[in-house]
Design a protein around this motif. Sequence first.
Motif, short mmCIF file in Angstrom:
data_model
loop_
_atom_site.label_atom_id
_atom_site.label_comp_id
_atom_site.label_asym_id
_atom_site.label_seq_id
_atom_site.Cartn_x
_atom_site.Cartn_y
_atom_site.Cartn_z
N TYR A 107 0.84 -1.20 0.00
CA TYR A 107 0.00 0.00 0.00
C TYR A 107 0.88 1.25 0.00
N ALA A 108 1.87 1.27 0.90
CA ALA A 108 2.75 2.43 1.02
C ALA A 108 3.53 2.67 -0.26
N ILE A 109 4.09 1.60 -0.82
CA ILE A 109 4.86 1.71 -2.06
C ILE A 109 3.99 2.22 -3.20
N SER A 110 2.80 1.65 -3.33
CA SER A 110 1.92 1.96 -4.45
C SER A 110 1.35 3.37 -4.38
N SER A 111 0.99 3.81 -3.17
CA SER A 111 0.45 5.17 -3.05
C SER A 111 1.53 6.21 -3.31
N THR A 112 2.77 5.92 -2.90
CA THR A 112 3.89 6.82 -3.20
C THR A 112 4.10 6.92 -4.70
N TRP A 113 4.07 5.79 -5.37
CA TRP A 113 4.23 5.71 -6.82
C TRP A 113 3.14 6.53 -7.52
N ALA A 114 1.87 6.29 -7.17
CA ALA A 114 0.76 6.97 -7.83
C ALA A 114 0.76 8.47 -7.54
N TYR A 115 1.05 8.85 -6.30
CA TYR A 115 1.07 10.26 -5.91
C TYR A 115 2.17 11.01 -6.65
N PHE A 130 6.51 14.42 -10.44
CA PHE A 130 7.86 14.48 -9.90
C PHE A 130 8.79 13.71 -10.84
N PRO A 131 10.09 14.06 -10.86
CA PRO A 131 11.03 13.35 -11.74
C PRO A 131 11.15 11.87 -11.34
N PHE A 132 11.44 11.04 -12.34
CA PHE A 132 11.54 9.59 -12.11
C PHE A 132 12.56 9.26 -11.03
N THR A 133 13.61 10.09 -10.93
CA THR A 133 14.65 9.83 -9.92
C THR A 133 14.12 10.01 -8.50
N ALA A 134 12.95 10.66 -8.35
CA ALA A 134 12.39 10.89 -7.03
C ALA A 134 11.49 9.75 -6.56
N TRP A 135 11.05 8.91 -7.52
CA TRP A 135 10.10 7.85 -7.12
C TRP A 135 10.29 6.53 -7.87
N GLY A 136 11.26 6.47 -8.78
CA GLY A 136 11.41 5.28 -9.63
C GLY A 136 11.56 3.97 -8.88
N GLU A 137 12.15 4.04 -7.67
CA GLU A 137 12.34 2.79 -6.93
C GLU A 137 11.02 2.14 -6.54
N ALA A 138 9.95 2.96 -6.43
CA ALA A 138 8.64 2.41 -6.04
C ALA A 138 8.18 1.37 -7.07
N PHE A 139 8.47 1.62 -8.33
CA PHE A 139 8.10 0.68 -9.40
C PHE A 139 8.79 -0.66 -9.20
N PHE A 140 10.09 -0.61 -8.98
CA PHE A 140 10.86 -1.85 -8.81
C PHE A 140 10.51 -2.55 -7.50
N LEU A 141 10.30 -1.76 -6.43
CA LEU A 141 9.95 -2.35 -5.15
C LEU A 141 8.58 -3.02 -5.21
N ALA A 142 7.67 -2.43 -5.98
CA ALA A 142 6.34 -3.02 -6.12
C ALA A 142 6.43 -4.39 -6.77
N ILE A 143 7.24 -4.50 -7.82
CA ILE A 143 7.39 -5.78 -8.51
C ILE A 143 8.00 -6.83 -7.59
N VAL A 170 -5.82 -2.45 -9.49
CA VAL A 170 -5.76 -1.26 -8.63
C VAL A 170 -4.76 -0.25 -9.17
N MET A 171 -3.58 -0.72 -9.57
CA MET A 171 -2.56 0.20 -10.08
C MET A 171 -2.96 0.82 -11.41
N TYR A 172 -3.70 0.07 -12.22
CA TYR A 172 -4.19 0.64 -13.49
C TYR A 172 -5.08 1.85 -13.20
N VAL A 173 -5.94 1.72 -12.19
CA VAL A 173 -6.84 2.82 -11.83
C VAL A 173 -6.06 3.98 -11.22
N LEU A 174 -5.15 3.69 -10.31
CA LEU A 174 -4.39 4.75 -9.63
C LEU A 174 -3.51 5.55 -10.59
N LEU A 175 -2.99 4.89 -11.62
CA LEU A 175 -2.08 5.56 -12.56
C LEU A 175 -2.79 6.09 -13.80
N SER A 176 -4.10 5.91 -13.85
CA SER A 176 -4.87 6.28 -15.05
C SER A 176 -5.04 7.78 -15.22
#
Length: 217
Positions: A52-60, A66-79, A108-114
Amino acid sequence: MSETCLKIAITKGLGVGIIAGSAMVKIPQMVKILRAGSGEGISVPGALLEMYAISSTWAYAVARQFPFTAWGEAFFLAIQTSGIIILCLVYAKKSSLAGIYLVAYIGVMYVLLSGQIPVNVLATLQACNMPVMLVSRMIQILQNYRNGHTGQLSAITMVLVFLGSLARIFTSIQETGDPVLMWVFISSSSSSGAIVLQLFWYWNTTNEYLKKKAKAE
């Protein structure tokens, strides 16, 4: 080089380094589960809250552009965290739940990132990250305490998560100036640090327990 340029260079370098590290930070944990054929000692409810924490950070962060360097790890951590959850469920003979989780998470992620979810809603979800992350880590901490060992929990992964969270405090301040993200990473680093301490505290006990279990099997 001016002080401002130096800070920017350090921040970008840390951001890139964190993302590169995040692409493999939980691989040691996954390998340990696969080798043992067990996810014993790993709290699935705690991992779900972490998702939940990783995904909400990613979507927000995506919504705020924000630049990818500020949140890109959320994508990899989610996987990777999803992989850990699925492995734990499969080895616990709950493969159907693993399948349901995977389909539900993708939806859920499809909706959050839509782009259809208002930013203020995503900000609220993100603001909940601190208590959610703390509860997630407390579940794992309590499980370790009750077990008297850390099972298949990977020391390498937890140390890297702890160091990454510490570095993220600095990059979130420099790259986003967002106090919500800053406090999320502060809570994450303090709680993951507690688990790291447990890993070393229970080190000998855990090794003895795993050896006895292997002999019994």
